[in-house]
Scaffold this motif. Structure first.
Motif, mmCIF file in Angstrom:
data_model
loop_
_atom_site.group_PDB
_atom_site.id
_atom_site.type_symbol
_atom_site.label_atom_id
_atom_site.label_comp_id
_atom_site.label_asym_id
_atom_site.label_seq_id
_atom_site.Cartn_x
_atom_site.Cartn_y
_atom_site.Cartn_z
ATOM 1 N N ARG A 116 0.824 -1.220 0.000
ATOM 2 C CA ARG A 116 0.000 0.000 0.000
ATOM 3 C C ARG A 116 0.854 1.265 0.000
ATOM 4 O O ARG A 116 0.525 2.255 -0.641
ATOM 5 N N LYS A 117 1.982 1.232 0.694
ATOM 6 C CA LYS A 117 2.814 2.429 0.844
ATOM 7 C C LYS A 117 4.032 2.416 -0.082
ATOM 8 O O LYS A 117 4.966 3.201 0.101
ATOM 9 N N PHE A 118 4.024 1.522 -1.063
ATOM 10 C CA PHE A 118 5.198 1.337 -1.921
ATOM 11 C C PHE A 118 5.534 2.598 -2.716
ATOM 12 O O PHE A 118 4.684 3.208 -3.357
ATOM 13 N N LYS A 119 6.821 2.980 -2.644
ATOM 14 C CA LYS A 119 7.354 4.089 -3.440
ATOM 15 C C LYS A 119 8.641 3.591 -4.087
ATOM 16 O O LYS A 119 9.588 3.233 -3.376
ATOM 17 N N PRO A 120 8.686 3.545 -5.427
ATOM 18 C CA PRO A 120 9.838 2.955 -6.123
ATOM 19 C C PRO A 120 11.187 3.483 -5.659
ATOM 20 O O PRO A 120 12.131 2.712 -5.463
ATOM 21 N N GLU A 121 11.278 4.823 -5.467
ATOM 22 C CA GLU A 121 12.572 5.403 -5.124
ATOM 23 C C GLU A 121 13.053 4.978 -3.731
ATOM 24 O O GLU A 121 14.251 4.978 -3.450
ATOM 25 N N LYS A 122 12.134 4.575 -2.876
ATOM 26 C CA LYS A 122 12.502 4.209 -1.509
ATOM 27 C C LYS A 122 12.519 2.698 -1.286
ATOM 28 O O LYS A 122 13.324 2.191 -0.509
ATOM 29 N N HIS A 123 11.633 1.986 -1.960
ATOM 30 C CA HIS A 123 11.380 0.609 -1.570
ATOM 31 C C HIS A 123 11.742 -0.453 -2.602
ATOM 32 O O HIS A 123 11.510 -1.636 -2.367
ATOM 33 N N GLN A 124 12.311 -0.076 -3.740
ATOM 34 C CA GLN A 124 12.517 -1.069 -4.784
ATOM 35 C C GLN A 124 13.436 -2.218 -4.355
ATOM 36 O O GLN A 124 13.250 -3.357 -4.772
#
Length: 320
Positions: free
Chosen positions: A27-35
């Motif tokens: 739900r909180k996935f952000k590519p720049e932070k969580h990839q």
């Protein structure tokens, strides 16, 4: 409810907590932070599903045993007992099937979403603008990070120092990882009691330090660490007969525990006389004769005369 049943119920809740954590990550996935976390989350999900099946099997067996015991205690007639057991078995099978379907649906949905995110990022990466050589080596290095394998830590005091040192080296001091990455690795390498210590801490970047300090406060206790290793030394079972593998195990366990005690500042070499006595008292009569024949000197033997491959252990091995 038995202690084993309570423990299995806790393990079942841990599986659900892992599913909830993965769902929150999606739900909180952000590519720049969580990839970089996607592969780790996939592994967590896979492990949780395997654990779910194992726990469910054990719970079903315990429930059946409890039903059997209850029927004996109540002194039912054979006919009534068979009828009731069949009814209970049918009900439990239905409940188990429903729980399994729910878990499998959640698992499949989350896994497919994570794999889709992973695929999209790989496609995006391959079609992005040219990367300078120096930047490219950095990206390749970071892509490999999720493949780090850590030993699991379940809360045994004598396992803490080994786990702590490895985690610090590979994860805690790794400047390429974000705090969120570190928290993810930490959670995925904990089991049992140790996982319970940090389960209530929300997974977020700012809480990684909190979780790590909670574990250090709980397990960084030299007195308990020394006691755990001394307990292990005193708990070693005596050899029942002449056996090379049993001897090797005994000497290796002593060697391992003494090395760990030395690592935290103790001086096991000063305890040599008592340690030699402890080892000798755990040898079977034939092996003890081999040792006494090998050490014919009237000097008090040293514990370093008991490496895992001594002369007399080699003699035993050759006479098998």
């Amino acid at each position: 409810m038995s202690n084993e049943m309570k423990d299995l119920k806790k393990q079942q809740r841990q599986v659900q907590n892992t599913f909830d954590a993965v769902q929150q990550f999606i739900r909180k996935f952000k590519p720049e932070k969580h990839q970089l976390q996607i592969q780790v989350r996939l592994e967590m999900l896979e492990s949780a599903m395997k654990k779910f099946y194992a726990v469910r099997r054990k719970l079903e067996i315990l429930s059946e045993e409890a039903d059997e015991k209850e029927s004996i205690d109540t002194k039912e007639s054979s006919e009534d007992r068979v009828t009731r057991m069949e009814s209970l078995a049918e009900k439990r099978e239905e409940e188990s099937a429903q729980l399994s379907r729910q878990a499998e649906d959640s698992y499949c949905e989350m896994k497919s979403t994570l794999q889709s995110l992973q695929s999209d990022l790989q496609t995006s990466s391959s079609s992005s603008s040219k990367i300078q050589p120096s930047d490219q080596s950095c990206v390749q290095s970071r892509v490999k990070l999720p493949e780090i394998r850590l030993p699991s830590f379940g809360g045994k005091t004598r396992d803490w120092v080994t786990f702590r040192d490895m985690f610090r080296s590979l994860i805690h001091r790794n400047e390429q990882l974000t705090e969120m990455d570190k928290f993810t690795y930490l959670r995925s390498s904990l089991t049992g009691e140790a996982l319970q210590e940090v389960n209530s801490i929300e997974i977020s970047a700012v809480n990684y330090t909190v979780a790590w300090e909670v574990l250090q406060t709980r397990y960084e206790n030299k007195k308990l660490f020394v006691k755990a290793h001394l307990d292990a030394l005193f708990a070693e079972e005596p050899m029942k007969r002449e056996n090379y593998e049993a001897l090797n195990h005994l000497l290796s366990e002593y060697d391992r525990n003494l090395q760990m005690l030395e690592k935290i500042g103790e001086a096991p070499s000063n305890w040599s006389t008592i340690l030699v006595y402890m080892v000798c008292s755990r040898l079977d009569p034939v092996t003890l004769r081999h040792w006494e024949s090998h050490h014919s000197s009237k000097d008090v033997p040293r514990i370093d005369g008991f490496p895992p491959c001594t002369l007399f252990s080699t003699t035993i091995h050759n006479t098998r």
